[in-house]
Enzyme design. Structure first.
Site, PDB file in Angstrom:
ATOM      1  N   ASP A  87      14.987  -0.049   1.333  1.00  7.99           N
ATOM      2  CA  ASP A  87      15.664  -0.219   2.610  1.00  7.99           C
ATOM      3  C   ASP A  87      16.803  -1.226   2.381  1.00  7.99           C
ATOM      4  OD1 ASP A  87      15.957  -0.113   5.431  1.00  7.99           O
ATOM      5  OD2 ASP A  87      14.538  -1.723   5.731  1.00  7.99           O
ATOM      6  N   LYS A 101       0.816  -1.192   0.000  1.00  7.04           N
ATOM      7  CA  LYS A 101       0.000   0.000   0.000  1.00  7.04           C
ATOM      8  C   LYS A 101       0.866   1.265   0.000  1.00  7.04           C
ATOM      9  CE  LYS A 101      -3.390  -2.140   3.166  1.00  7.04           C
ATOM     10  NZ  LYS A 101      -3.948  -2.010   4.515  1.00  7.04           N
TER      11      LYS A 101
HETATM   12  P1  5GP Z   1      13.358  -3.594   1.563  1.00  2.63           P
HETATM   13  O1  5GP Z   1      12.916  -4.849   0.883  1.00  2.63           O
HETATM   14  O2  5GP Z   1      14.106  -2.646   0.685  1.00  2.63           O
HETATM   15  O3  5GP Z   1      14.145  -3.905   2.839  1.00  2.63           O
HETATM   16  O4  5GP Z   1      12.106  -2.896   2.131  1.00  2.63           O
HETATM   17  C1  5GP Z   1      11.179  -2.302   1.379  1.00  2.63           C
HETATM   18  C2  5GP Z   1       9.879  -2.225   2.138  1.00  2.63           C
HETATM   19  O5  5GP Z   1      10.057  -2.170   3.564  1.00  2.63           O
HETATM   20  C3  5GP Z   1       9.181  -0.974   1.761  1.00  2.63           C
HETATM   21  O6  5GP Z   1       8.383  -1.140   0.616  1.00  2.63           O
HETATM   22  C4  5GP Z   1       8.382  -0.689   3.008  1.00  2.63           C
HETATM   23  O7  5GP Z   1       7.164  -1.403   2.954  1.00  2.63           O
HETATM   24  C5  5GP Z   1       9.188  -1.253   4.144  1.00  2.63           C
HETATM   25  N1  5GP Z   1       9.975  -0.223   4.851  1.00  2.63           N
HETATM   26  C6  5GP Z   1      11.322  -0.133   4.943  1.00  2.63           C
HETATM   27  N2  5GP Z   1      11.680   0.934   5.685  1.00  2.63           N
HETATM   28  C7  5GP Z   1      10.531   1.538   6.065  1.00  2.63           C
HETATM   29  C8  5GP Z   1      10.247   2.708   6.864  1.00  2.63           C
HETATM   30  O8  5GP Z   1      11.106   3.440   7.384  1.00  2.63           O
HETATM   31  N3  5GP Z   1       8.926   3.000   7.044  1.00  2.63           N
HETATM   32  C9  5GP Z   1       7.931   2.242   6.506  1.00  2.63           C
HETATM   33  N4  5GP Z   1       6.679   2.627   6.746  1.00  2.63           N
HETATM   34  N5  5GP Z   1       8.157   1.151   5.740  1.00  2.63           N
HETATM   35  C10 5GP Z   1       9.456   0.805   5.528  1.00  2.63           C
END
Ligand code: 5GP
Length: 181
Positions: free
Chosen positions: A105, A45
């Site tokens: 992230d 979302k």
């Molecule tokens: P990754 O796979 O790059 O570790 O994470 C991506 C997903 O993690 C993002 O699409 C998001 O849903 C969630 N995410 C990572 N960091 C944050 C943050 O600081 N706040 C929020 N709300 N979601 C995050």
């Protein structure tokens, strides 16, 4: 507007976000000016507000579609694994696909998305991400259009949540550590 107690500080206010979204839309419009068949694929979302604002600023014709994913929690044996829970409704084969994400992230989610869409043979494939936390990256992923780099804090607002709360705050705020740790 009142700032919830859980929000430690505002990192990006409404005006700052709007100005950057406008710049991103201008860059994207220029890059796709000669292409037919642009599809923005928003990742639900978290990207829904960013995608709505970005799409309305584009000067090139485009379609919108959405995808939903779930990622396994940090610290579990499956950490980094991503699962598709809702696919796009339209076929992306032969189309110019722009994946629109809220935040990168570790990079696992975007890596999964780009691999998944690449396999569907689009005419081109790029990514547009509002926020990046470079210090947390575990895997290199290409981000073609980036809004802002931010530090390693949990952010909410402008589509981003914490346990489905705070998504519709108009700014991006850093949560207090005690709320998410
Ligand atoms: P990754 O796979 O790059 O570790 O994470 C991506 C997903 O993690 C993002 O699409 C998001 O849903 C969630 N995410 C990572 N960091 C944050 C943050 O600081 N706040 C929020 N709300 N979601 C995050």
């Amino acid at each position: 507007m009142e700032i919830p107690n859980s929000v430690e500080k505002i990192l990006l206010d409404e005006e700052t976000i709007a100005a950057r979204v406008c710049e991103l839309a201008n860059d994207i419009s220029a890059d796709y000016a000669d292409d037919d068949g642009l599809i923005l694929v928003g990742v639900l979302k978290g990207a829904f507000i960013f995608m709505a604002d970005l799409a309305r600023r584009l000067n090139v014709s485009h379609h919108v579609d959405f995808i939903a994913l779930s990622s396994y929690n940090r610290g579990t044996a499956n950490a980094g694994a991503v699962r598709l829970i809702m696919d796009t409704r339209t076929s992306v084969t032969g189309q110019h696909v722009l994946v629109v994400e809220d935040i990168v992230d570790t990079g696992y989610t975007l890596h999964y998305l780009l691999r998944t869409f690449h396999a569907r043979k689009p005419a081109s494939l790029r990514s547009c991400v509002l926020l990046s936390k470079p210090d947390r990256r575990q895997i290199e992923v290409p981000v073609d259009y980036l809004g802002f780099e931010i530090p390693d804090v949990w952010v909410v607002g402008y589509g981003l949540d914490c346990a489905d709360r705070f998504r519709t705050l108009p700014y991006i705020g850093a949560l207090r550590r005690e709320v998410y740790e």
